[in-house]
Design an enzyme around this catalytic site. Structure first.
Site, PDB file in Angstrom:
ATOM      1  CG  ASN A  42      38.285  54.432  25.131  1.00  0.00           C
ATOM      2  OD1 ASN A  42      37.606  54.473  25.941  1.00  0.00           O
ATOM      3  ND2 ASN A  42      38.197  53.204  24.102  1.00  0.00           N
ATOM      4  CB  ILE A  43      39.337  60.454  22.957  1.00  0.00           C
ATOM      5  CG1 ILE A  43      38.779  60.813  24.231  1.00  0.00           C
ATOM      6  CG2 ILE A  43      39.011  61.242  21.724  1.00  0.00           C
ATOM      7  CD1 ILE A  43      39.019  62.056  24.617  1.00  0.00           C
ATOM      8  CD  GLU A  44      37.726  53.749  19.722  1.00  0.00           C
ATOM      9  OE1 GLU A  44      36.792  53.676  18.738  1.00  0.00           O
ATOM     10  OE2 GLU A  44      38.054  52.671  20.257  1.00  0.00           O
ATOM     11  CB  CYS A  53      44.613  54.348  26.316  1.00  0.00           C
ATOM     12  SG  CYS A  53      45.103  53.018  25.080  1.00  0.00           S
ATOM     13  CD  GLU A  55      44.636  52.494  30.586  1.00  0.00           C
ATOM     14  OE1 GLU A  55      43.852  53.169  29.514  1.00  0.00           O
ATOM     15  OE2 GLU A  55      44.499  51.324  30.826  1.00  0.00           O
ATOM     16  CB  CYS A  86      48.035  49.390  26.036  1.00  0.00           C
ATOM     17  SG  CYS A  86      48.412  51.182  25.536  1.00  0.00           S
ATOM     18  CB  CYS A  89      48.716  53.391  28.984  1.00  0.00           C
ATOM     19  SG  CYS A  89      47.671  53.973  27.926  1.00  0.00           S
TER      20      CYS A  89
HETATM   21  N1  THU Z   1      42.044  51.235  25.400  1.00  0.00           N
HETATM   22  C1  THU Z   1      42.061  51.840  26.574  1.00  0.00           C
HETATM   23  O1  THU Z   1      41.475  52.710  26.368  1.00  0.00           O
HETATM   24  N2  THU Z   1      42.942  51.557  27.621  1.00  0.00           N
HETATM   25  C2  THU Z   1      43.603  50.080  27.651  1.00  0.00           C
HETATM   26  O2  THU Z   1      44.066  49.860  28.904  1.00  0.00           O
HETATM   27  C3  THU Z   1      43.230  49.294  26.578  1.00  0.00           C
HETATM   28  C4  THU Z   1      42.817  49.830  25.322  1.00  0.00           C
HETATM   29  C5  THU Z   1      41.181  51.498  24.527  1.00  0.00           C
HETATM   30  C6  THU Z   1      41.828  52.021  23.013  1.00  0.00           C
HETATM   31  C7  THU Z   1      40.893  51.901  22.053  1.00  0.00           C
HETATM   32  O3  THU Z   1      40.086  53.023  22.052  1.00  0.00           O
HETATM   33  C8  THU Z   1      39.896  50.503  22.708  1.00  0.00           C
HETATM   34  O4  THU Z   1      40.360  50.477  24.036  1.00  0.00           O
HETATM   35  C9  THU Z   1      40.398  49.505  22.118  1.00  0.00           C
HETATM   36  O5  THU Z   1      41.465  48.879  22.049  1.00  0.00           O
END
Ligand code: THU
Length: 132
Positions: A42-44, A53, A55, A86, A89
């Site tokens: 995940n890259i915020e 996310c 995935e 999610c 994804c």
């Molecule tokens: N996130 C994912 O990368 N994959 C998931 O299946 C659920 C959520 C990430 C998004 C965000 O950066 C962090 O988790 C919190 O929601």
């Protein structure tokens, strides 16, 4: 490549997570039919809504490399709970990887569960609907 090896690669990808806001690291490893693995994390973003996310980063990397046939995706986080993809994804994985994809999820105890993508996104919308 067995499930445990794919999970190890998802955990390794988790270390590349950029998640300074949630501090919730997620890693993914997507296995093609011909044995290639694409990792994602995940890259915020400070504008939270454009976060992506783990995935989807894995699925997009695989697509950009020209892959269209997949076996499985493993997902790892630091949570004690199982982390499943999610909704966004699930929709992307359905489009790029297909309903037979094995989705392998882990929890903090090292337990593993596996689902078909079709179980996680039944009655999905796809190109079949646009062309009918
Ligand atoms: N996130 C994912 O990368 N994959 C998931 O299946 C659920 C959520 C990430 C998004 C965000 O950066 C962090 O988790 C919190 O929601």
């Amino acid at each position: 490549m067995n499930n445990n090896e794919l999970i190890d690669l998802a955990n390794a990808a988790k270390n590349k997570s950029y998640s300074p806001y949630s501090k919730f690291r997620v890693g993914a490893a997507l296995l093609t039919k011909d044995g290639k693995v694409f990792q994602g994390a995940n890259i915020e973003n400070a504008a939270y809504g454009v976060t992506i996310c783990a995935e989807r980063t894995a699925a997009f990397a695989a697509k950009l490399d020209g892959n269209d046939e997949f076996l499985a995706i493993a997902i790892a986080s630091d949570s004690k709970d199982y982390i499943t993809p999610c909704g966004a994804c699930r929709q992307v994985l359905m489009e790029l990887c297909g309903e037979d994809l094995d989705v392998i999820v882990t929890n903090g105890n090292g337990d593993v569960k596996s689902f078909k993508l079709n179980e996680l996104l039944p009655f999905s919308f796809g190109d079949k609907n646009l062309n009918s």
